[in-house]
Design a protein around this motif. Structure first.
Motif, mmCIF file in Angstrom:
data_model
loop_
_atom_site.group_PDB
_atom_site.id
_atom_site.type_symbol
_atom_site.label_atom_id
_atom_site.label_comp_id
_atom_site.label_asym_id
_atom_site.label_seq_id
_atom_site.Cartn_x
_atom_site.Cartn_y
_atom_site.Cartn_z
ATOM 1 N N ILE A 197 1.033 -1.090 -0.009
ATOM 2 C CA ILE A 197 -0.163 0.156 0.051
ATOM 3 C C ILE A 197 0.893 1.195 -0.105
ATOM 4 N N PRO A 198 0.604 2.199 -0.920
ATOM 5 C CA PRO A 198 1.673 3.474 -1.011
ATOM 6 C C PRO A 198 1.527 4.247 0.422
ATOM 7 N N ARG A 199 2.538 4.772 0.653
ATOM 8 C CA ARG A 199 2.755 5.584 2.033
ATOM 9 C C ARG A 199 3.024 7.057 1.415
ATOM 10 N N ILE A 200 2.360 7.834 2.343
ATOM 11 C CA ILE A 200 2.603 9.273 2.279
ATOM 12 C C ILE A 200 3.121 9.701 3.872
ATOM 13 N N ALA A 201 4.366 10.431 3.754
ATOM 14 C CA ALA A 201 4.876 11.013 4.965
ATOM 15 C C ALA A 201 4.475 12.219 5.309
ATOM 16 N N LEU A 202 3.776 12.317 6.507
ATOM 17 C CA LEU A 202 3.032 13.728 6.900
ATOM 18 C C LEU A 202 4.130 14.570 7.370
ATOM 19 N N ASP A 203 5.262 14.077 7.622
ATOM 20 C CA ASP A 203 6.287 14.948 8.299
ATOM 21 C C ASP A 203 7.462 15.075 7.463
ATOM 22 N N GLY A 204 7.530 14.727 6.212
ATOM 23 C CA GLY A 204 8.614 14.659 5.246
ATOM 24 C C GLY A 204 9.590 13.814 5.411
ATOM 25 N N SER A 205 9.464 12.657 6.447
ATOM 26 C CA SER A 205 10.629 11.754 6.713
ATOM 27 C C SER A 205 10.591 10.715 5.827
ATOM 28 N N GLY A 206 11.258 9.747 5.654
ATOM 29 C CA GLY A 206 11.650 8.778 4.753
ATOM 30 C C GLY A 206 10.789 7.439 4.899
ATOM 31 N N VAL A 207 9.489 7.786 5.638
ATOM 32 C CA VAL A 207 8.665 6.679 5.723
ATOM 33 C C VAL A 207 7.736 6.512 4.572
ATOM 34 N N GLY A 208 7.773 7.420 3.530
ATOM 35 C CA GLY A 208 6.901 7.447 2.549
ATOM 36 C C GLY A 208 7.390 8.636 1.610
ATOM 37 N N ARG A 209 6.417 8.945 0.502
ATOM 38 C CA ARG A 209 6.663 10.045 -0.365
ATOM 39 C C ARG A 209 6.260 11.082 0.486
#
Length: 518
Positions: free
Chosen positions: A135-147
Motif C-alpha cells: 500500500i503506498p505511503r505518504i510521509a506527513l512530516d517529510g520523513s523517509g517513511v514514504g512519499r
C-alpha cells in the motif's frame, strides 16, 4: 446574514457535512485560527485550501466515495488536515494506533482495505515490519517513511469533485483497542458524527472556543470533542504527548475553554504540586469518557478547577449515551448520568429480557449515533446487537448497571470482568473502591485470576503513593477487613505503574498474563 446566523442555519438540519462547515468558516472568518500543534498553525482559510488539495489528490489517485485510507501517526496539524480532507472526498479514515504491533497494524490495514497510508517518523519502524501488501505511503512530516506529503498534494486551485455522503456512509473506521482480544473495525457513519455536532451548542462551542487535546487523534475519545470544536469555528490545540506540566502551561497561556481528558489524566493533573498555582479560569467545560471516573476524583475536579465537568458514557460502537453534568448534579457523582436526548438506554438479563425497574442488567442502547457495524465482520456485528420485541435495534455494551429512582445510571463493572468465585458474583469496581480509600494507594485495579478451589479469585494490583512504604500485607489485611467473606482478595501485588492503553484503560489482560508467568 451575520456569521452567527449563517452557522446556526448550517447546523440546524438533521443531517449535514462537517467538511462543509469548515468551508463556511473559511468564508466568514478566514484569518481565525483553526489548528495548532507545537510547530505549526493553520487558519480556517488555509485549512480549507489544504483540505481541497488533499481531497483532489485522493480523487486523482482513484479513491472514490466509500474507499478508505489509514492514518498512523502522532497527532499534528497535517494529520488533522488529512482526516478532514478525506471527508471532503467522501473517503473514510481508519486512524490506527502508532503503538500497534507490526502484525496487528498489517492486519488492520488489510481489514480496512486501505488504498493509502499516511504516516510519520514515529511509525517508521512498525510500518517497516508490517505486511501491508505494498500500500503506498505518504510521509506527513517529510520523513523517509514514504512519499513527501507536500509532493503528493494536488496543486493549489485544484477543486475536488463534489461528493455527497449519506448519513450511513462511512465517516471513519475506529479499531477497538484490542485490550481484550482481536481489534474490530467499528464503522461510524456521517450521521453519527453529525449527532455529536448537534449537541455541541449545549456546551457553548463557538468561534471563541479554544480546545486543548492531549489524547491521540486515533481515539474516538478525542474525536468526540475535536469535530464539534471545528464545526462551530473554534480552535483546536493538539498535544502530541500528554505531559502534566506542559498541559497546565498551555491551558493557562492559551486561555483554553474546553478539553477532553481521560480519568487517569485528571488524576495526574490534580495530584501535581503546581496545579493550584495555574490560572484556569478561562475553562467553560471539561469532558471525560473511556474509563471509570471515581466520584472522589470528580468532586476534587469540581472543587479546584473552574468550569463545568461533563462525563460521557457510551461505546465507540454508539448505541446511546449517558451524560453526567457533574457541576449540576454533585449528589450523583457515583453515576454516569442520565440518557442523553435521543438515547434509549435499557437493561437486559442473561436471557435477553428487559429487567424490572430497580434491577441489575447489561446496558444496551439505541440512538441516531450507532455504528453501521464491524467492518467485514457481520457475525461480530450480530453478537453486538440486541433487538427489542418491536424490532428496534440496540447495541450491547457489556457493562452491568442499575438505574436509580431519578433515572441516573450506576455502573458496576464490565460483564466480562465480573469475577465468579465459588458461585458468587464479584464486581472488581467494588473492591477497587475500598482499596482507593487506603491512604497509601495512588492507583489500583482488581482482576480475576484462575483458582482451583474457587474457579476464580480476586487479586489486587496497587501503585503506592510516592515515598510510601506501607507493607502490602498490611494493605491486604486492611482491605479484606472491610470486605464480605466472598469478596476478599486472595493476594495483593505492588506494581510501579498499571499498564494502560493510550486513552487510559487498564489492560487487565496484560496483568493476567504477566501474573500467570510469575
Amino acid at each position: 446574514m451575520t456569521p452567527t446566523e449563517t452557522l446556526t442555519n448550517a447546523i440546524a438540519p438533521d443531517f449535514g457535512l462537517i467538511a462543509d462547515l469548515i468551508r463556511i468558516h473559511a468564508n466568514e472568518r478566514p484569518d481565525h485560527l483553526a489548528l495548532r500543534d507545537s510547530e505549526r498553525t493553520l487558519t480556517y482559510a488555509s485549512l480549507n485550501v489544504l483540505m481541497d488539495r488533499i481531497a483532489s489528490a485522493l480523487q486523482r489517485d482513484g479513491l472514490a466515495k466509500g474507499d478508505a485510507i489509514v492514518i498512523c501517526a502522532t497527532s499534528s496539524v497535517n494529520y488533522a488536515a488529512v482526516f478532514l480532507g478525506a471527508l471532503r472526498a467522501g473517503v473514510a479514515v481508519a486512524p490506527l494506533a502508532p503503538g500497534s504491533t507490526p502484525e496487528s497494524l498489517g492486519r488492520m490495514q488489510r481489514d480496512a482495505e486501505a488504498k493509502l497510508v499516511f504516516a510519520d517518523a514515529s511509525t517508521a519502524e512498525v510500518l517497516g515490519a508490517a505486511e501491508t501488501n505494498g500500500i503506498p505511503r505518504i510521509a506527513l512530516d517529510g520523513s523517509g517513511v514514504g512519499r513527501a506529503f507536500d509532493d503528493w498534494l494536488a496543486p493549489e486551485g485544484s477543486p475536488p469533485a463534489r461528493v455527497e455522503p449519506e448519513p450511513s456512509s462511512p465517516f471513519n473506521i475506529i479499531y477497538s483497542s484490542g485490550t481484550t482480544g482481536e481489534p474490530k473495525g467499528i464503522v461510524q457513519g456521517h450521521g453519527m458524527r453529525w449527532s455529536h455536532v448537534k449537541r455541541g451548542a449545549r456546551y457553548e462551542y463557538g468561534p471563541d472556543t479554544v480546545t486543548l487535546l492531549s489524547t491521540p487523534l486515533y481515539s474516538n475519545t478525542t474525536l468526540v470533542v475535536f469535530f464539534p470544536t471545528l464545526a462551530f469555528g473554534g480552535q483546536v490545540i493538539l498535544m502530541p504527548k500528554f505531559d502534566v506540566a506542559s498541559y497546565l502551561r498551555l491551558a493557562q497561556d492559551s486561555r483554553v475553554t474546553h478539553t477532553m481528558l481521560v480519568p487517569v489524566q485528571y488524576q495526574r493533573l490534580m495530584a501535581h504540586p503546581s496545579f493550584d498555582a495555574h490560572d484556569l479560569s478561562s475553562f467553560q467545560y471539561k469532558f471525560s469518557t473511556s474509563a471509570p471516573f471515581g466520584a472522589a476524583l470528580k468532586a476534587d475536579v469540581l472543587k479546584r478547577w473552574p468550569g463545568g465537568l461533563v462525563e460521557f458514557y457510551g461505546m465507540t460502537e454508539g448505541g446511546g449515551t449517558c451524560i453526567l453534568e457533574a457541576h449540576l448534579h454533585p449528589d450523583k457523582l457515583h453515576t454516569v448520568g442520565r440518557p442523553a436526548e435521543g438515547s434509549d438506554i435499557r437493561l437486559i438479563d442473561e436471557a435477553g429480557q428487559e429487567v424490572p425497574a430497580g434491577g441489575d442488567g447489561e446496558v444496551v442502547g439505541s440512538s441516531a449515533g450507532m455504528m453501521v457495524g464491524y467492518h467485514r465482520q457481520p457475525e461480530k456485528t450480530r453478537e453486538a446487537e440486541w433487538f427489542a420485541p418491536d424490532g428496534k435495534r440496540f447495541i450491547r455494551t457489556g457493562d452491568v448497571g442499575r438505574f436509580d429512582a431519578d433515572g441516573f445510571l450506576t455502573l458496576f463493572d464490565r460483564k466480562k470482568d465480573m469475577i465468579i468465585s465459588g458461585g458468587f458474583n464479584i464486581y472488581p469496581s467494588d473492591l477497587e473502591a475500598v482499596l482507593r480509600a487506603h491512604p497509601a494507594v495512588a492507583d489500583v485495579t482488581v482482576v480475576g485470576m484462575p483458582s482451583e478451589a474457587w474457579g476464580e479469585t480476586p487479586v489486587g494490583f496497587v501503585v503506592r503513593r510516592d515515598g510510601d512504604t506501607t507493607d502490602p500485607a498490611e494493605m491486604l489485611a486492611w482491605t479484606n477487613a472491610q470486605l464480605g467473606k466472598t469478596q476478599r482478595l486472595a493476594s495483593l501485588h505492588l506494581i510501579e505503574e498499571l499498564p494502560r492503553s493510550a486513552i487510559g484503560k487498564v489492560l487487565k489482560r496484560e496483568l493476567r498474563e504477566r501474573h500467570g508467568r510469575g
